[in-house]
Each structure stands twice: as C-alpha cells, then as structure tokens.
Design a protein around this motif. Structure first.
Motif, PDB file in Angstrom:
ATOM      1  N   SER A   1       0.859  -0.960   0.005  1.00  0.00           N
ATOM      2  CA  SER A   1       0.036   0.093   0.136  1.00  0.00           C
ATOM      3  C   SER A   1       0.642   1.326  -0.097  1.00  0.00           C
ATOM      4  O   SER A   1       0.343   2.475   0.077  1.00  0.00           O
ATOM      5  CB  SER A   1      -0.984  -0.197   1.240  1.00  0.00           C
ATOM      6  OG  SER A   1      -0.183   0.186   2.342  1.00  0.00           O
TER       7      SER A   1
ATOM      8  N   GLN B   1       2.984   2.048   2.424  1.00  0.00           N
ATOM      9  CA  GLN B   1       3.610   2.431   3.622  1.00  0.00           C
ATOM     10  C   GLN B   1       4.876   1.915   4.026  1.00  0.00           C
ATOM     11  O   GLN B   1       5.248   0.905   3.556  1.00  0.00           O
ATOM     12  CB  GLN B   1       2.558   2.010   4.714  1.00  0.00           C
ATOM     13  CG  GLN B   1       1.160   2.611   4.477  1.00  0.00           C
ATOM     14  CD  GLN B   1       1.132   3.932   4.562  1.00  0.00           C
ATOM     15  OE1 GLN B   1       1.632   4.741   5.532  1.00  0.00           O
ATOM     16  NE2 GLN B   1       0.437   4.737   3.307  1.00  0.00           N
TER      17      GLN B   1
ATOM     18  N   GLN C   1      -6.129   1.048  16.447  1.00  0.00           N
ATOM     19  CA  GLN C   1      -6.596   1.233  15.073  1.00  0.00           C
ATOM     20  C   GLN C   1      -7.940   0.343  15.116  1.00  0.00           C
ATOM     21  O   GLN C   1      -8.262  -0.445  15.811  1.00  0.00           O
ATOM     22  CB  GLN C   1      -5.578   0.766  13.970  1.00  0.00           C
ATOM     23  CG  GLN C   1      -5.327  -0.827  14.015  1.00  0.00           C
ATOM     24  CD  GLN C   1      -4.239  -1.260  12.745  1.00  0.00           C
ATOM     25  OE1 GLN C   1      -3.487  -0.220  12.522  1.00  0.00           O
ATOM     26  NE2 GLN C   1      -4.576  -2.153  12.369  1.00  0.00           N
ATOM     27  N   SER C   2      -8.589   0.779  13.901  1.00  0.00           N
ATOM     28  CA  SER C   2      -9.977   0.103  13.678  1.00  0.00           C
ATOM     29  C   SER C   2      -9.699  -1.431  13.440  1.00  0.00           C
ATOM     30  O   SER C   2      -9.019  -1.944  12.914  1.00  0.00           O
ATOM     31  CB  SER C   2     -10.725   0.935  12.611  1.00  0.00           C
ATOM     32  OG  SER C   2     -10.260   0.494  11.369  1.00  0.00           O
TER      33      SER C   2
ATOM     34  N   GLU D   1      -9.316  -1.699   9.831  1.00  0.00           N
ATOM     35  CA  GLU D   1      -7.786  -1.689   9.582  1.00  0.00           C
ATOM     36  C   GLU D   1      -6.979  -2.839   9.990  1.00  0.00           C
ATOM     37  O   GLU D   1      -6.030  -3.529   8.961  1.00  0.00           O
ATOM     38  CB  GLU D   1      -7.154  -0.513  10.086  1.00  0.00           C
ATOM     39  CG  GLU D   1      -7.581   0.834   9.548  1.00  0.00           C
ATOM     40  CD  GLU D   1      -6.988   2.208  10.317  1.00  0.00           C
ATOM     41  OE1 GLU D   1      -6.630   3.050   9.897  1.00  0.00           O
ATOM     42  OE2 GLU D   1      -7.382   2.031  11.687  1.00  0.00           O
ATOM     43  N   THR D   2      -7.385  -3.624  10.967  1.00  0.00           N
ATOM     44  CA  THR D   2      -6.658  -4.724  11.447  1.00  0.00           C
ATOM     45  C   THR D   2      -6.829  -6.013  10.512  1.00  0.00           C
ATOM     46  O   THR D   2      -5.996  -6.669  10.244  1.00  0.00           O
ATOM     47  CB  THR D   2      -6.942  -5.101  12.900  1.00  0.00           C
ATOM     48  OG1 THR D   2      -6.464  -4.093  13.780  1.00  0.00           O
ATOM     49  CG2 THR D   2      -6.262  -6.284  13.155  1.00  0.00           C
TER      50      THR D   2
ATOM     51  N   ALA E   1      -7.662  -5.625   7.442  1.00  0.00           N
ATOM     52  CA  ALA E   1      -7.294  -5.552   6.050  1.00  0.00           C
ATOM     53  C   ALA E   1      -5.752  -6.035   5.931  1.00  0.00           C
ATOM     54  O   ALA E   1      -5.538  -6.640   4.781  1.00  0.00           O
ATOM     55  CB  ALA E   1      -7.438  -4.049   5.784  1.00  0.00           C
TER      56      ALA E   1
END
Length: 683
Positions: free
Chosen positions: A395, A397, A564-565, A568-569, A571
């Motif tokens: 992604s 990052q 984190q949400s 997100e985890t 994903a």
C-alpha cells in the motif's frame, strides 16, 4: 435472532423428503429421563432447536426443557449456560445488524439462497460462510488466483537491506523455546523419582487444571517420547552440523527455556524434573541451556527489574505492572517472556546477543536437506540481510522487517522436499461445525501464498529488491532483532491461549512506524510431533479444540481494544490470522461448540462429547465474562500489560545508560542478573 434461524434449521433438519439432514438433532422422550448421556445430549440439542426458531416442530418442547432444567440441582448450571448463550447470541445479532445493515440484508437473503440449492455443498457453504465466515468465501475453485493476490498484498519493495545482518548466529542469537509440563500419564513409570517427588505429583494431579496446551509433556513420560529431550537433542545436532560446515564456529549456542505448567503445584517441580531428565540423557555439548520457571522470573523482577525502576523511574504500581514478565499461564505470557528475555540478555548478560529465534521442541532443522535443496544451512538462512531491511509495503506504507519467519514441513512429507506445505487445501466434505467456521481453508491459502514462496533472481520476488512480509507465522521458526524489540515493544497479552504467535504483531498496530516479519525463503523446520508425541497430543485434543473457540472470542475483542480500527486490522491480517477476528464472535464460537458436541453424540461418542461439555462450558463462560463490559476485563488487562512492557523497556534503557556511565548501582544490578541467569543453567 430470527435471522439466524434458517441456518440452524437447514443444518439440523431434512431439506427434502428423501434426504438426511446434515446433522440430525432430535429430542428424546424426556419425561423421566435420568441418564446423564441422554440429558446432556438433550440439553445441547434443545439449544440448537431453539436457535432454529419457532417453525421447528420441537421448538416449544426444547424451550420448555431448557427452562425447566435451569432450576435443576443437577443440571441447572449447564442449562443456565445454554439459556444465557441464547440471550447473548440474540443480543449480538441485534446489535451487529443494527450497526451493519448490509450484514442484516445478507442474513435475510440466506434462507432464499439455501432453499434454491439444498443439496449443493459448495453453494451451501459459500452461502453460510458469507455471513458467518466471509474470509473463506471465493477461495474454492480459485486457489491459484487467491494465492497470487495474497502474495501481491504481502509484497514489500525493499529500499535498504540490513547493513549489519547477523554474522554469527551461534554467538549473536539467543535461541528460545517453551517446555510445557503436565501431570503424568496413567501408564507412566515414576520409579526413578523419590517418594516425596511422587507424592507431590499425586497431589498436583488432584488440583484443578489451570491451563491447556496443545501437547504438553507429561512428567515421567519415556525419554523417546519426551519432546524436551527430542527438541534439544536435534538442536544440538543442528549446531554440530554447523560446526562441521564452518570449523571457525566455536561458540556454544545459548538456549533459554520457559518452564510452564498446567497445574499450580507443578511450578515447584518442573525445574527439578527438567534437570533430572537432562542428566539422564546424552550430554548436549553444543548448548548452554537455561530454564526459567515462574519462581525464577519472580526473582528477576524483585532483584533486578524493580531495583532498576526504583532507581530510574519510580512507580507505585511497578511491581504489579512488571508481573507481566513471567512464564506460567496461557501461551501469550511465556511467548512474550521468550522475546523479552533477549533484551535483558543484551543489556545485562551479553551485549553480543543481537536477536532471538524461537523454535518449538517438536521441530528440528533438517540440515542436510536444507543445504541440498535451498543452498544454505539453518544458520546461513538466519544471516539474510532481509532480516532488518526497510522498504514499502503493497500500500506504499513504510515498513521495517525487524522480525523473521520461516516455515514448516511435516515429517511424513519431507521426502517430497522441504517446500512441501504442512497445511494443504482441504478436500470436499464438511463437518457440521465447518459450515459455520472453516479456518483450514484460509490457513491453507496463507500457507501456500506466504510460507512456500521462493525468491528467484529475475522474478518480481527476488529477495533483494522485493520480498514478502509475513503475517501468518508459526509459534516456532520466528525471531526478532533486539533493536526492533526494544523500539516497537511487541507483546502477546496473557489472555491469549492459542495462536500467541499470530497475536504478537497486533500489539504494534497503530504505531507511527510499522514492524513486520521478513519471509525467509528456505528457512524451514521439520515438524515431528506426529512421530513421537501421539499420547500427549490425544490427551490435549479437547482442550486444544475448545481453545480454538476461545481464540475467536479473544482475538475479536482484542482487535476492538487496539488503537486502530478493526477494519484496518483485518485489512492487514486476513485471510487467516484475521479470520479469528469475527463480526459475530459470540455467535460463531457458541455455534461451533454446540455443533461439535451434537456431532460427537450423533457419531456414537458420548464420552468425548461429555468431556467437551465439561471442559468447554467452564472455559467459554469465563471467556465470555472476560470480554463483556465497558471497559471489559480484556481491555483493562491489555492496557495494563502494555504499560507493564513500556515500563520494562524504559527500565532497561535507563540501566543500559547507567552501565555505559559506569554507575555503581547499575554494575551491582548487572552482577545480580548474571548470577540469577547462572543459577538457571540446567546442563
């Protein structure tokens, strides 16, 4: 709860006049029934029938039966568990559907979808998985495409290889493993132990079991079936192989064992047993073995860690916070210890230690095959500059590959080559509970896509410009650099009882920088548990399966507690690690449990079904209580342990600076730590 009715009804009732149901569930004549087998089967069946809804012909009878037995002196606790489970499932479904209208719409479409193809297993499973286990959908029939997509998702573009990779694993890596001990088997010969030791073992066996492990080692087991001796013998042989290949290697390998037990009294017996077992076996001349019991970690806290904190960063609650450092308890606790002890080792024992690498004692390095088929021995693979490399994930990052992960090959498959996956795609045919949750499928996908990837020059994944990061790792065959350990401070919470390896990285999610595992292609260990530990594995079978249900509850609640949400985890961690983070964890865990019990009764295995109920109900009740509330006990535990590990690493940083400055108090602490470690030597 009505939206769940069609699924349960479909699984437990015939869909066509001439066909049998997937799992027949019926209530017998219960008017005067006293037989425990029948009562337990009926209670579990009544639970499923009530979940099937009012259209089930036995709904009223099942509902009345559960209600009646909640006040029974003999069966009240169990009936109340099932009754409360129905309420929890109802509440969870109502809440989640209110929050996610799309899921509610899918659930409402399930009945129609199931009715159109009542005998097509593939269509049925995909339909039910779409709402209860979406991580498995779309894999069957598309395996190669899914493998390719997952590899692309895990690809890291390398910007900088580690300029100072591990050069001498024997000297720079602290090897670790966990020795899990339990009470003796009924067939054990204990004549080699003195009368007092035997008496204490007998008393331990009468205690309630506190912790369940996959295949703990029963004290007194024959040497050829002792996993501790087996693993250490083969590690010793692997180091000897390295010496033959590289005569310049002269250092013994330091190996730390955590000694964790299933029963409290074994805490005082484990280390003496280990010393006796090692003394009676062939010498391990290539290893320095150090065994830490809970008593030893407590001494380290009181005599080393607390004095550091009191001198550098006093906290009233320091003793409580530092109690996170220990070895007894669920898997998460000793797993975190086996990483964190390396930071202690680097600062206070031997600064040459740059990393740690954990093995499981039923896994061995197949050195000859590694050299022949991968071009390098185990130590050669540990010297990869990918371990510590930095780059960008798929992604875009930034990511630091401060951890490393290898793979496994089953002992029975190694003749096919070391790159034979230890978990393969399952064939057709599902057990009833697998319509609700089928982790074997995403596990097989992840095994193929992540663990079996080979780096080849001239390809997209050449191991120099691009590599894989790993999310799916095994409890052994992974490691972390001390520098990354101290900066990212990962840990597995003590409430994690299974998949502690998968949970370890989650604690770093949400940090400003990202930590990851470098996939070490060819770093493969042979998994030998089926070759010698069958009795221990069989003894732990039920506890392991129940632990899998708890894993859903714990991972799902743990993901909610992270900064984190959950989205997100998932994903990052789907399809395998993330599949245990469920949108409906209570529903899925309780359905799996009940369907498994019903399957055992239906298969004519009442004793195994009863053992499942006896073990599962108490653990599930405790687990459900632990994750409820706002904040839940789980969230409070996670936050407290996070503070504990932050304090732990803060203390090490301060004492390191004091040692560099030659401060007397720090020199005294270091000497104390070195003596404690020396006292833990067992060979």
């Amino acid at each position: 709860m009505q939206i769940l009715n069609p699924i349960i009804k479909f699984l437990t009732q015939s869909q066509q006049p001439d066909s049998a149901p997937i799992l027949p569930v019926e209530l017998p004549d219960l008017s005067e029934q006293k037989d425990p087998n029948v009562v337990l089967k009926a209670l579990n069946g009544a639970f499923l029938i009530v979940l099937a809804g009012e259209s089930h012909p036995a709904f009223s009878q099942a509902h009345a039966y559960l209600d009646k037995l909640t006040s029974s002196p003999d069966w009240g606790n169990l009936a109340q568990f099932y009754d409360q489970s129905i309420k929890l499932i109802t509440a969870e479904l109502d809440q989640v559907c209110q929050q996610d209208p799309a899921l509610q719409a899918k659930l409402q479409q399930v009945e129609k979808a199931l009715a159109t193809q009542p005998t097509d297993e593939a269509a049925i499973s995909e339909t039910i998985w779409s709402v209860l286990f979406p991580e498995a959908t779309g894999i069957r029939g598309q395996e190669e495409t899914c493998i390719s997509q997952l590899r692309e998702k895990r690809t890291v573009t390398i910007e900088n290889l580690n300029p100072e990779p591990i050069q001498n694993p024997a000297k720079q890596i602290l090897f670790t493993s966990n020795a899990l001990l339990t009470t003796p088997l009924g067939s054990a010969d204990l004549s080699d132990f003195d009368a007092d030791f035997q008496s204490q073992l007998a008393e331990a066996a009468e205690e309630p079991q506190l912790y369940w492990y996959d295949h703990p080692i029963p004290i007194g087991v024959a040497a050829e079936s002792n996993e501790i001796l087996y693993g250490l013998k083969h590690l010793n042989a692997a180091v000897e192989f390295e010496r033959q290949q590289h005569p310049e290697i002269t250092d013994k390998v330091n190996c730390v064992l955590s000694v964790s037990v299933t029963h409290k009294r074994l805490q005082m017996l484990g280390k003496s047993y280990l010393k006796q077992a090692l003394a009676a076996s062939d010498p391990l001349e290539q290893l320095n073995i150090f065994a830490f019991t809970e008593a030893d970690t407590d001494i380290l806290i009181r005599q080393v860690l607390l004095p550091i904190i009191e001198h550098c960063c006093p906290r009233d609650e320091a003793a409580d916070l530092l109690s996170v450092f220990g070895v007894d308890g669920r898997y998460g606790r000793h797993y975190s210890f086996l990483k964190a002890i390396t930071a202690v080792w680097h600062v206070l024992i031997d600064p040459e230690i740059k990393a740690t690498f954990k093995i499981d004692l039923d896994q061995v390095f197949p050195q000859a095959e590694l050299v022949e088929q991968t071009g390098a021995s185990a130590f050669g693979h540990l010297q990869t500059p990918l371990w510590g490399a930095t780059g960008q994930d798929a992604s875009g990052q930034p990511i630091e590959l401060g951890m490393i992960a290898g793979a496994l090959v089953n002992q029975r498959d190694i003749h096919k080559g070391v790159f034979t996956p230890d978990v393969t795609f399952p064939g057709a045919g599902l057990n009833p509970d697998e319509y609700v949750f089928f982790s074997k499928l995403p596990q097989a996908l992840s095994t193929e896509a992540e663990m079996m990837t080979r780096y080849e020059p001239g390809t997209a994944l050449d191991g120099e410009k691009a590599c894989l990061q790993r999310i799916h790792v095994t409890g052994g065959t992974n490691g972390i650099l001390v520098d990354s350990l101290r900066r990212f401070q990962p840990f597995t919470p003590s409430f994690i009882g299974r998949a502690e390896d998968q949970a370890y990285i989650l604690s770093t999610f949400g940090q400003s920088e990202r930590l990851g595992y470098a996939h070490a292609s060819g770093l493969i260990m042979r998994h030998d548990k089926e070759g010698f530990a069958q009795e221990a594995i069989a003894m732990a079978k039920v506890g392991k399966q129940v632990g899998d249900y708890l894993r859903i509850l714990m991972f799902s609640a743990y993901a909610e507690a992270l900064s984190q949400s959950v989205g997100e985890t998932k994903a990052v961690t789907d399809p395998f690690t993330g599949c245990f983070v469920s949108q409906l964890p209570t529903t899925v865990a309780l359905l799996r449990f009940s369907l498994k019990v019903a399957t055992l009764f239906h298969a004519g295995k009442p004793q195994e079904a009863i053992e499942f109920i006896d073990t599962g109900v108490s653990q599930l009740k405790d687990g459900l209580t632990f994750i409820q509330g706002e904040p839940s006990a789980l969230q409070q535990t996670y936050e407290r342990e996070q503070q504990g590990w932050q304090l732990f690493y803060e203390g090490l940083e301060n004492v390191e600076k004091a040692l560099q400055a030659g401060e007397e108090w720090a020199l005294v602490v270091r000497k104390t730590a070195q003596q404690i470690v020396a006292d833990c030597a067992v060979n």
